[in-house]
Structures are given as structure tokens and as C-alpha cells.
Design a protein around this motif. Structure first.
Motif, PDB file in Angstrom:
ATOM      1  N   GLN A 257      47.843  44.068  44.769  1.00  0.00           N
ATOM      2  CA  GLN A 257      47.601  45.518  44.802  1.00  0.00           C
ATOM      3  C   GLN A 257      46.917  45.926  46.096  1.00  0.00           C
ATOM      4  O   GLN A 257      47.232  46.974  46.670  1.00  0.00           O
ATOM      5  CB  GLN A 257      46.754  45.928  43.590  1.00  0.00           C
ATOM      6  N   HIS A 258      45.990  45.098  46.553  1.00  0.00           N
ATOM      7  CA  HIS A 258      45.326  45.402  47.826  1.00  0.00           C
ATOM      8  C   HIS A 258      46.311  45.327  48.987  1.00  0.00           C
ATOM      9  O   HIS A 258      46.267  46.144  49.915  1.00  0.00           O
ATOM     10  CB  HIS A 258      44.163  44.436  48.072  1.00  0.00           C
TER      11      HIS A 258
ATOM     12  N   GLU B 175      45.088  37.892  36.771  1.00  0.00           N
ATOM     13  CA  GLU B 175      44.441  39.175  37.097  1.00  0.00           C
ATOM     14  C   GLU B 175      44.017  39.201  38.568  1.00  0.00           C
ATOM     15  O   GLU B 175      44.165  40.217  39.252  1.00  0.00           O
ATOM     16  CB  GLU B 175      43.234  39.386  36.189  1.00  0.00           C
ATOM     17  N   GLU B 176      43.512  38.081  39.048  1.00  0.00           N
ATOM     18  CA  GLU B 176      43.063  38.014  40.453  1.00  0.00           C
ATOM     19  C   GLU B 176      44.255  38.060  41.412  1.00  0.00           C
ATOM     20  O   GLU B 176      44.181  38.679  42.472  1.00  0.00           O
ATOM     21  CB  GLU B 176      42.240  36.737  40.661  1.00  0.00           C
TER      22      GLU B 176
ATOM     23  N   LEU C 265      45.452  32.813  47.735  1.00  0.00           N
ATOM     24  CA  LEU C 265      46.703  32.697  46.988  1.00  0.00           C
ATOM     25  C   LEU C 265      47.320  31.315  47.162  1.00  0.00           C
ATOM     26  O   LEU C 265      47.923  30.762  46.230  1.00  0.00           O
ATOM     27  CB  LEU C 265      47.691  33.771  47.442  1.00  0.00           C
ATOM     28  N   ALA C 266      47.170  30.752  48.362  1.00  0.00           N
ATOM     29  CA  ALA C 266      47.786  29.463  48.660  1.00  0.00           C
ATOM     30  C   ALA C 266      46.940  28.273  48.196  1.00  0.00           C
ATOM     31  O   ALA C 266      47.485  27.232  47.818  1.00  0.00           O
ATOM     32  CB  ALA C 266      48.041  29.346  50.165  1.00  0.00           C
ATOM     33  N   LYS C 267      45.602  28.436  48.208  1.00  0.00           N
ATOM     34  CA  LYS C 267      44.733  27.276  48.003  1.00  0.00           C
ATOM     35  C   LYS C 267      43.951  27.280  46.689  1.00  0.00           C
ATOM     36  O   LYS C 267      43.566  26.217  46.215  1.00  0.00           O
ATOM     37  CB  LYS C 267      43.720  27.192  49.167  1.00  0.00           C
ATOM     38  N   ALA C 268      43.659  28.467  46.154  1.00  0.00           N
ATOM     39  CA  ALA C 268      42.790  28.537  44.971  1.00  0.00           C
ATOM     40  C   ALA C 268      43.608  28.686  43.687  1.00  0.00           C
ATOM     41  O   ALA C 268      44.729  29.199  43.707  1.00  0.00           O
ATOM     42  CB  ALA C 268      41.810  29.702  45.111  1.00  0.00           C
ATOM     43  N   THR C 269      43.007  28.265  42.587  1.00  0.00           N
ATOM     44  CA  THR C 269      43.638  28.433  41.278  1.00  0.00           C
ATOM     45  C   THR C 269      43.184  29.781  40.718  1.00  0.00           C
ATOM     46  O   THR C 269      42.233  29.877  39.936  1.00  0.00           O
ATOM     47  CB  THR C 269      43.238  27.290  40.327  1.00  0.00           C
ATOM     48  N   LEU C 270      43.846  30.827  41.130  1.00  0.00           N
ATOM     49  CA  LEU C 270      43.473  32.182  40.747  1.00  0.00           C
ATOM     50  C   LEU C 270      44.003  32.532  39.363  1.00  0.00           C
ATOM     51  O   LEU C 270      45.043  32.031  38.939  1.00  0.00           O
ATOM     52  CB  LEU C 270      44.019  33.197  41.755  1.00  0.00           C
TER      53      LEU C 270
END
Length: 542
Positions: free
Chosen positions: A295-296, A288-289, A280-285
Motif C-alpha cells: 500500500q505504501h 498484514e505487513e 519483503l525479500a529477507k524477513a518473514t513478514l
């Protein structure tokens, strides 16, 4: 507690001072184990398998000796150094010490009482014969498998659990040291084996206390995990590493040395959502991701089963660069923590932590990354370094020498909910064995190898079908299935995700046996080779 530690330390010094075994060295080769089994009857389908360990991978290759009609056998066992291997034959389960390029012979009579079932000849005959004697304590059972023990630890603190483990360990050491009929070498290895079993229990403290709580409250695993979400270890919890012989020069002889490293990597607070938060902090999600991760997180905090686990695992493949950086930061911090505890950044256990960092690439038959090579350059132990270099060298040649095309099948172009029925229909009228697995799953790969003799015997009457999903790197998958006869399907995210939810899978492997009418006759996560053979034969004979 201090008095206990001093007593334990002195006891250990007495037990290891006179050992005569040389320090194990890197020596790639094949040990030979031969022998005879008294009163052998091929119709008995005697279980006989061998675990040949790879200390860097923390796993063992499963081998199945071929026993002749007269009960004789001989098998080559690949090893990187002198070490214990595991033997399971009938109801016996034990380890023996072997060396590359040396032969050990054993006379087996399973009808004899314990201590007289095995008679060894060869390089380590004294140790191996003494190891099988019931007076010697060579193994401390895992707490999480003992229902009575779980009941006794309900509600205690982490340090109280630690004291119980060390008290038990001290009793085992004192017992072995009093068995003067055994050689110093045997007692030393037995005590070291108990050391690493004790460490397995200590590292599993959170898991043991959580399992005890789950058992007492009669709740789901997810609910128990949520209840222990804020569980922290005391600041001094890992101080036991200072008093246990984790850096003993003979430690790598032990089959269970892999227990020397903590899965939590010496963190006082373990966060199962750490990688997802990193993404969440580092990737360009995608949106939907991001929603999937949220949700998890909600499911985790509320103790609810999460049905999209396969989709989460696929993220580590898609965002491989972030995954690599995450693991680098994780292991770098763990190396620093462990070095501070041991006050030595070059000792054996810190070297082992460095070696463990290589597993992700070596499991997936990928050359070491730049970051892995950086950490590997710090390793001083020749056994760890030799194994890593050898496995890394084998990766590229293997890719180049593959000539036979694997039996790769294209998944039917049907709706996800119709996929399994469509696959089953291809072999209707025939018994089928369906294996849900992943390339990164060591247990999956070990069981595939263990079940291989069943396939050779029943392959004409049973269709063997293997399903994997996008969390398995496709290029790695194509390499691994070269050695796995059968039909192979690499499913897309929607197909795999549907099956994962449909069967409410929480992990891998998972197996289905399909009868001749195309119905699911049995579903399981593990049976022995003999049990699988019996299940399939029952379906064949219907």
C-alpha cells in the motif's frame, strides 16, 4: 568545467597554505564561555542559546546560559575537541571557536552595528572577532530555503545545478582570499565553512530540484516526490569530492562539518522504498505487513499521502536483525563507493562515514553491535574513535545508576478514537502541552531540551504530557525519560496509529496546546522557546 575545477583548486591551495592552527585533537572536557550583555533587561526575555556539537552524532546539544540581572553569564560547554559552537542571541546567529578547559570571554552589545556587537577575549580572540565582521563570508545559504533561487533552477539538470553551486562557492572563496585584513586562520576556517555549506547544497540537488518543481506546479509534496521517482545522478556527479578540501586537517574545527556526508550515501539512484523491499525479500513478514508495504508503494508511486507511516516505522523495531543487516550492507557499499571516489579508504571523510554508521545504536543508548564494532575498528581518526568509545562506555553505567522511577503513565483502556479526549480529561481545568515524539528523533529530543526552561517556569500551571509509539524502543524510552519531567505514555500500535492518522502527521515532533476547557488551542511542529512560553501564558491568563 575542467578549467573551473583547476581554478578552484588553485584558489583553495592559496587560501589554506599558511594556516597556523594546529590539527584538532581528541580532548574531552568543558570549555568556559563567560561575558556580559550591555543594557540587559530580564523582562525582555532575550533568546540566548548555545549549540554544542557532537560531530559523530551530527547534532548539537542545546544549552541555555543563565543571565544574571546585571547581564553577566558564565556557562560550561561540554566538548570532545576544539571546535566551533553555535550562538543564537537576539537576532544574531553565528559560531565561535572554543577549546575544552579554556575560557573565552565576550562583551555583548546588541544595539551596536554588525561587526561591533561582540568583542572576544581568550584563546581564539582574533579568529572569533574577525568571524563576526560582515566583510567575511562564512556561510552559503541553503538553496531550498530561497524562493528566488528555487525559481531559477526549475528544470535544469543535476550537473547544471552542481556547476551553479561550485561557481557560487568559488566566488565566496575568491572574496575571502581578497580580505587581507583578516588572518590566514580566519580565512581558512571561513573557506572551509563555505565548503561544507556548498556540500549541503550539492547533496541536496535532488531535493532542491524537486522543491523547485513542487513550488512551480503548486502541487503536494507527495506528488513532487512521485514526479522525481526516476531521478538519477550522472555517473560523474560526486566528482566534486575530489576537488573540495573535504579532508583538510582543520576541517573538524567547523561547526557544519556534519554536511560532509551525503544522506543518499553516494548512490546515483535513491530508492525511498529500499528498506521495505529488503524486508519483503529477507524477513518473514505477516500478510498484514506485506499488504502495508504494498500500500505504501502504491501511495508513493501515485503521489498520495500515506497515513500509516508510524506502522511502517515500527517494522524496523520489530525486525531489528534485518534492519541491522540492511544498514550494514548500505554503509559497506557507501564506504566502497566513497573510497573509490577519493582513491583512499583511510582519509578523513571515509572515516567520518564509518563513524556515522554508529549513530543508530548511540542514539538509542544501545551498545555497538558486532557489525558496528567491525567498522569502528577501521577508524583511524582519534576524534571520531574517542567520541564513539566514550559514548559506548557511558551506556551501561547509565543503565545501572538509574534509581528514580520516571513518571510513566498507563494509557486509558478506551477505544483509540477516545484516547486523546481521555488523556486531556485528566487535567481538564488546566492548560496542557502535549508532545508527540520518538526516541530516535534527534529533533524531538533537542526541542525537549530547548523547552525545558519553560517547564521549570510554568510547570505548576501547565501539564506537560509526552506521547510516543512502538517505533521507540521501550527500554530506550524508559532511559531517556529519566531526564524529562512530565507524564509519559508509551502507546501501542493501534493507539499511536490512530493518532497519527487522525492528525495526518507526516513526521515528528508535533505539539498540541490544550486550553483549560479541554479544547485544542494550537497545533504546531515548531516554535521557539520564547514563543511557546507566550502561547502557554496566554492560555493560562484566559
Amino acid at each position: 568545467m575542467n578549467k573551473l575545477i583547476i581554478t578552484l583548486y588553485l584558489s583553495l591551495l592559496c587560501s589554506i597554505a599558511q594556516a597556523q592552527l594546529p590539527v584538532p585533537e581528541y580532548q574531552k572536557g568543558k570549555a568556559i564561555l563567560s561575558g556580559t550583555i550591555a543594557n540587559y533587561n530580564p523582562a525582555d526575555n532575550l533568546m540566548f542559546k548555545i549549540g554544542a556539537p557532537n560531530i559523530v552524532m551530527g547534532s548539537a546539544e542545546t544549552l541555555f546560559p543563565t543571565v544574571e540581572a546585571d547581564g553577566s553569564f558564565k556557562i560550561d560547554i561540554p566538548l570532545y575537541h576544539s571546535t566551533q559552537i553555535r550562538i543564537i542571541i537576539g537576532n544574531a546567529d553565528f559560531v565561535i571557536l572554543l577549546s575544552p578547559e579554556k575560557e573565552t570571554n565576550v562583551a555583548i552589545n546588541l544595539s551596536n552595528p554588525k561587526g561591533k556587537q561582540f568583542i572576544f577575549n581568550g584563546q581564539y580572540a582574533t579568529i572569533n572577532n574577525e568571524w563576526c565582521q560582515p566583510e567575511l563570508k562564512t556561510k552559503i545559504p541553503p538553496v531550498y530555503r530561497d524562493g528566488d533561487m528555487l525559481d531559477s533552477i526549475l528544470g535544469i539538470s543535476a550537473n547544471e545545478f552542481k556547476k551553479r553551486c561550485i561557481d557560487q562557492y568559488q566566488q565566496y572563496i575568491a572574496h575571502n582570499n581578497a580580505q587581507l585584513q583578516f588572518s590566514e586562520d580566519t580565512r581558512t576556517l571561513a573557506n572551509l565553512s563555505c565548503t561544507f555549506d556548498c556540500m549541503e547544497n550539492l547533496y541536496a540537488t535532488r531535493y532542491c530540484l524537486q522543491t523547485a518543481y513542487q513550488k512551480k506546479k503548486n502541487i503536494t509534496w507527495e506528488q513532487a516526490v512521485a514526479a522525481f521517482a526516476d531521478f538519477d545522478y550522472p555517473a560523474d556527479f560526486y566528482d566534486f569530492l575530489k576537488i573540495l578540501p573535504v579532508n583538510h586537517p582543520l576541517a573538524l574545527y567547523c561547526y557544519n562539518y556534519r554536511n560532509a556526508i551525503s544522506a543518499d550515501l553516494y548512490e546515483l539512484h535513491h530508492d525511498p522504498l529500499m528498506f521495505e523491499k529488503y524486508l519483503l525479500a529477507k524477513a518473514t513478514l505477516t500478510q498484514e505487513e506485506q499488504t502495508l508495504i504494498r500500500q505504501h508503494e502504491i501511495a508513493f508511486k501515485t503521489g498520495t499521502a500515506f497515513q500509516q507511516g508510524s506502522e511502517l516505522m515500527a517494522l524496523s523495531v520489530k525486525y531489528s536483525k534485518e534492519d541491522e543487516q540492511f544498514r550494514w550492507e548500505l554503509f559497506s557499499k557507501a564506504k566502497e563507493r566513497l573510497s573509490n571516489i577519493m582513491q583512499d579508504s583511510t582519509c578523513l571523510i571515509v572515516d567520518y562515514l564509518r563513524a556515522v554508521y554508529m549513530r543508530s545504536s548511540l542514539y538509542n543508548l544501545k551498545p555497538l553491535t558486532t557489525l558496528q564494532e567491525t567498522m569502528a575498528s577501521e577508524i583511524t581518526n582519534p576524534i571520531f574513535l574517542g567520541i564513539i568509545q566514550d559514548m559506548n562506555r557511558q551506556i551501561q553505567p547509565r543503565r545501572k545508576t538509574i534509581t528514580k522511577e520516571p513518571n510513566i503513565c498507563k494509557a486509558p483502556e478506551v477505544a483509540e478514537e477516545e484516547l486523546l479526549d481521555s488523556l486531556i480529561a485528566r487535567h481538564k481545568g488546566k492548560v496542557q502541552f502535549i508532545d508527540f515524539w520518538a526516541t530516535w528523533c534527534g529533533g524531538c529530543r533537542r526541542m525537549i531540551k530547548e523547552y525545558e526552561p519553560v517547564k521549570k517556569e510554568l510547570g505548576e500551571e501547565v501539564a506537560f504530557v509526552y506521547l510516543t509509539g512502538p517505533s521507540s524502543i521501550e527500554k530506550t524510552w524508559k532511559i531517556l525519560i529519566q531526564d524529562i519531567p512530565g507524564e509519559h505514555y508509551w502507546l501501542n500500535e493501534k493507539q499511536w496509529g490512530y493518532l497519527w492518522k487522525h492528525f495526518q502527521m507526516s513526521g515528528l515532533p508535533m505539539y498540541l496546546v490544550i486550553d483549560k476547557q479541554g479544547n485544542i488551542a494550537k497545533r504546531f511542529i515548531h516554535v521557539t522557546r520564547k514563543e511557546l512560553e507566550e502561547i502557554l501564558k496566554q492560555e493560562i491568563n484566559k
